[in-house]
Design a protein around this motif. Sequence first.
Motif, PDB file in Angstrom:
ATOM      1  N   HIS A 239       0.834  -1.212   0.000  1.00 28.79           N
ATOM      2  CA  HIS A 239       0.000   0.000   0.000  1.00 28.79           C
ATOM      3  C   HIS A 239       0.860   1.249   0.000  1.00 28.79           C
ATOM      4  O   HIS A 239       0.649   2.159   0.792  1.00 28.79           O
ATOM      5  N   HIS A 316      -8.914   7.526   6.311  1.00 31.67           N
ATOM      6  CA  HIS A 316      -7.633   7.112   5.717  1.00 31.67           C
ATOM      7  C   HIS A 316      -6.865   8.355   5.296  1.00 31.67           C
ATOM      8  O   HIS A 316      -7.441   9.331   4.838  1.00 31.67           O
ATOM      9  N   ARG A 325     -10.323  -1.770  -1.271  1.00 31.83           N
ATOM     10  CA  ARG A 325     -10.195  -3.062  -0.569  1.00 31.83           C
ATOM     11  C   ARG A 325     -11.425  -3.290   0.304  1.00 31.83           C
ATOM     12  O   ARG A 325     -11.934  -4.397   0.416  1.00 31.83           O
TER      13      ARG A 325
HETATM   14  C1  SDX Z   1      -4.434   1.233   7.704  1.00 34.39           C
HETATM   15  O1  SDX Z   1      -1.545   4.420   5.291  1.00 34.39           O
HETATM   16  C2  SDX Z   1      -2.051   3.335   4.861  1.00 34.39           C
HETATM   17  O2  SDX Z   1      -2.094   3.056   3.691  1.00 34.39           O
HETATM   18  C3  SDX Z   1      -2.530   2.395   5.951  1.00 34.39           C
HETATM   19  C4  SDX Z   1      -3.277   1.148   5.461  1.00 34.39           C
HETATM   20  C5  SDX Z   1      -2.353   0.186   4.743  1.00 34.39           C
HETATM   21  O3  SDX Z   1      -2.836  -0.624   3.937  1.00 34.39           O
HETATM   22  O4  SDX Z   1      -1.134   0.187   5.059  1.00 34.39           O
HETATM   23  O5  SDX Z   1      -4.335   1.517   4.601  1.00 34.39           O
HETATM   24  C6  SDX Z   1      -3.852   0.353   6.639  1.00 34.39           C
HETATM   25  O6  SDX Z   1      -3.724   1.588   8.614  1.00 34.39           O
HETATM   26  C7  SDX Z   1      -5.840   1.725   7.572  1.00 34.39           C
HETATM   27  C8  SDX Z   1      -6.259   2.731   8.701  1.00 34.39           C
HETATM   28  C9  SDX Z   1      -6.642   1.920   9.949  1.00 34.39           C
HETATM   29  N1  SDX Z   1      -6.821   2.824  11.095  1.00 34.39           N
HETATM   30  C10 SDX Z   1      -8.072   3.073  11.559  1.00 34.39           C
HETATM   31  O7  SDX Z   1      -9.099   2.630  11.081  1.00 34.39           O
HETATM   32  C11 SDX Z   1      -8.084   3.951  12.810  1.00 34.39           C
HETATM   33  C12 SDX Z   1      -9.192   4.986  12.693  1.00 34.39           C
HETATM   34  N2  SDX Z   1      -8.805   5.962  11.651  1.00 34.39           N
HETATM   35  C13 SDX Z   1      -8.196   7.190  12.078  1.00 34.39           C
HETATM   36  O8  SDX Z   1      -7.453   7.133  13.234  1.00 34.39           O
HETATM   37  C14 SDX Z   1      -7.616   8.014  10.918  1.00 34.39           C
HETATM   38  O9  SDX Z   1      -8.595   8.108   9.962  1.00 34.39           O
HETATM   39  C15 SDX Z   1      -6.322   7.570  10.264  1.00 34.39           C
HETATM   40  C16 SDX Z   1      -5.259   7.311  11.263  1.00 34.39           C
HETATM   41  C17 SDX Z   1      -6.535   6.344   9.445  1.00 34.39           C
HETATM   42  C18 SDX Z   1      -5.875   8.697   9.339  1.00 34.39           C
HETATM   43  O10 SDX Z   1      -5.520   9.773  10.147  1.00 34.39           O
HETATM   44  P1  SDX Z   1      -5.138  11.198   9.517  1.00 34.39           P
HETATM   45  O11 SDX Z   1      -4.960  11.126   8.043  1.00 34.39           O
HETATM   46  O12 SDX Z   1      -4.025  11.754  10.326  1.00 34.39           O
HETATM   47  O13 SDX Z   1      -6.467  12.033   9.705  1.00 34.39           O
HETATM   48  P2  SDX Z   1      -6.730  13.006  10.914  1.00 34.39           P
HETATM   49  O14 SDX Z   1      -6.476  12.292  12.190  1.00 34.39           O
HETATM   50  O15 SDX Z   1      -6.007  14.271  10.622  1.00 34.39           O
HETATM   51  O16 SDX Z   1      -8.315  13.234  10.792  1.00 34.39           O
HETATM   52  C19 SDX Z   1      -8.855  14.301  10.033  1.00 34.39           C
HETATM   53  C20 SDX Z   1     -10.199  14.618  10.700  1.00 34.39           C
HETATM   54  C21 SDX Z   1     -10.062  14.917  12.211  1.00 34.39           C
HETATM   55  O17 SDX Z   1     -11.180  15.721  12.581  1.00 34.39           O
HETATM   56  P3  SDX Z   1     -10.969  17.339  12.655  1.00 34.39           P
HETATM   57  O18 SDX Z   1      -9.711  17.624  13.436  1.00 34.39           O
HETATM   58  O19 SDX Z   1     -10.887  17.771  11.195  1.00 34.39           O
HETATM   59  O20 SDX Z   1     -12.237  17.824  13.321  1.00 34.39           O
HETATM   60  O21 SDX Z   1     -11.049  13.453  10.621  1.00 34.39           O
HETATM   61  C22 SDX Z   1     -11.329  12.986  11.936  1.00 34.39           C
HETATM   62  C23 SDX Z   1     -10.261  13.577  12.850  1.00 34.39           C
HETATM   63  O22 SDX Z   1     -10.751  13.686  14.194  1.00 34.39           O
HETATM   64  N3  SDX Z   1     -11.224  11.524  11.871  1.00 34.39           N
HETATM   65  C24 SDX Z   1     -12.016  10.688  12.530  1.00 34.39           C
HETATM   66  C25 SDX Z   1     -11.597   9.409  12.144  1.00 34.39           C
HETATM   67  N4  SDX Z   1     -10.574   9.509  11.298  1.00 34.39           N
HETATM   68  C26 SDX Z   1     -10.333  10.820  11.141  1.00 34.39           C
HETATM   69  N5  SDX Z   1     -13.049  10.911  13.404  1.00 34.39           N
HETATM   70  C27 SDX Z   1     -13.658   9.805  13.878  1.00 34.39           C
HETATM   71  N6  SDX Z   1     -13.318   8.524  13.559  1.00 34.39           N
HETATM   72  C28 SDX Z   1     -12.294   8.303  12.696  1.00 34.39           C
HETATM   73  N7  SDX Z   1     -11.945   7.047  12.378  1.00 34.39           N
END
Ligand code: SDX
Length: 438
Positions: A239, A316, A325
């Motif tokens: 990825h 993401h 996926r």
């Molecule tokens: C994988 O990088 C890759 O390619 C990874 C992956 C791979 O194949 O290797 O795809 C695999 O790791 C998938 C992701 C799995 N993780 C999760 O599902 C954990 C939940 N997701 C989040 O923690 C978050 O979305 C991330 C970590 C995946 C991405 O984080 P970013 O890009 O740093 O986004 P951010 O934290 O800056 O969020 C932007 C906004 C924020 O709100 P505001 O400050 O704008 O008000 O979106 C919100 C965040 O609070 N937000 C969420 C959220 N994800 C982002 N709010 C609630 N639930 C969520 N899951």
Amino acid sequence: MAPQAEAEAQAQDSQDTAQIRVGDRTLDLPVIQGTEGEMAVDIGALRKETGYITMDPGFGNTGACRSAITFIDGEKGILRYRGYRIEDLAEQSTFLETAWLLIHGELPTKTELDDFVEDVTKHTMLNESFRKFMDALPRDAHPMPMCAATVGALTTFYQQPESEESIRQSIIRLIAKMPTIAAYAYKHSLGQPFIYPRNDFDYSSNLIHMMFATPCAPYEVDPVVAKAMDALFILHADHEQNCSTSTVRLVGSSMANLYASISAGISALWGSLHGGANQKVVEMFEAIERGGGDPEAYIARAKDPDDPTRLMGFGHRVYKNYDPRAKYLKEACRQVLDRLDVSDKLLEIAQGLEEITLRDPYFVDRKLYPNVDFYSGVIYRALGIPVDAFTVMFAIGRLPGWIAQWLEMRHDPDFRIGRPRQVYTGANERDYVGMDAR
Ligand code: SDX
């Protein structure tokens, strides 16, 4: 010229330049254009010419390398390995064929694939000393640190100086032994005897047999489960520059060997914001089920800026559309549960939760969609995989991607040790103060 080589030849420096003005200096910087039209500003001369560095916490806007392995279009929800759509590979390829493609850049010939499968099959056993190694760990040890430690320890058994041939052998050993390590970690947690790998099983069937067979009775591997497992490995195989892959590249850039680099990647993947999310997703669904099955309360917490709760499996860094996926896995969930005649309340909770978020401005405005981890856990459950082994399954799938990226880093004409800069914000120079004067 092979299609892959032709595409790489097209990824040239663009004729454009970018201008940056800092202080009284204006600097023209070269622009790089990728084969899919991605544009980047090469800031390699910035500090030397201006004394300035750039700042980009989390590297959301920073390219670490040129890569020809995986292409993601986050806006369109596209994912391709070496130009091939992952949907086609999941449907028509096998995990070992996809591993070859990622590592070598082209689909293998029949001879290449047969030889690769035979090499992997004949290296699945672990040195018997690993029984004592694993036995020394607590029974309730999480399998991810067990895998990271065991992969790191492989270095102590294969100490020959690094060469093209020793790296080739290490690649075979890692791909071959990862399922054995995973199965041994699971058996260790049960207190059951380890089941040896068998040469008459294909890759995914071998893993399932080592995990669920016992010496007491024959165990029949369900071909539906094996095929679903193989497709899951394909979907997780690479990825681009995600957290764990960037870790593997950075560790490998110090000339640490492949085992040490992969061990570091396994540790990075374990984080709950990364691969560890697939375990957290199912734990989230189980918490919602215990609370009566209504996801609204959980969603409200995830939206509350004062609550650290996140909707696991959602959002993401790159995808601002549905993770392709997740789209594939959502359909595969239904097919696997139907074929295995399994009903799982968690799938209904997942679908209900998704429907609510697709209408909720908080998620729509932030372009938060299900990612690869949202549905994968439901399938792993249906396949009988224990929840704390979900991320281990992710690691088995991601291994060929980590290897391909490590090799590309080591063969990069721009290769140098990774060493980011910083902006210092601490105390300015001051004299030491003895204890009696404090
Ligand atoms: C994988 O990088 C890759 O390619 C990874 C992956 C791979 O194949 O290797 O795809 C695999 O790791 C998938 C992701 C799995 N993780 C999760 O599902 C954990 C939940 N997701 C989040 O923690 C978050 O979305 C991330 C970590 C995946 C991405 O984080 P970013 O890009 O740093 O986004 P951010 O934290 O800056 O969020 C932007 C906004 C924020 O709100 P505001 O400050 O704008 O008000 O979106 C919100 C965040 O609070 N937000 C969420 C959220 N994800 C982002 N709010 C609630 N639930 C969520 N899951």
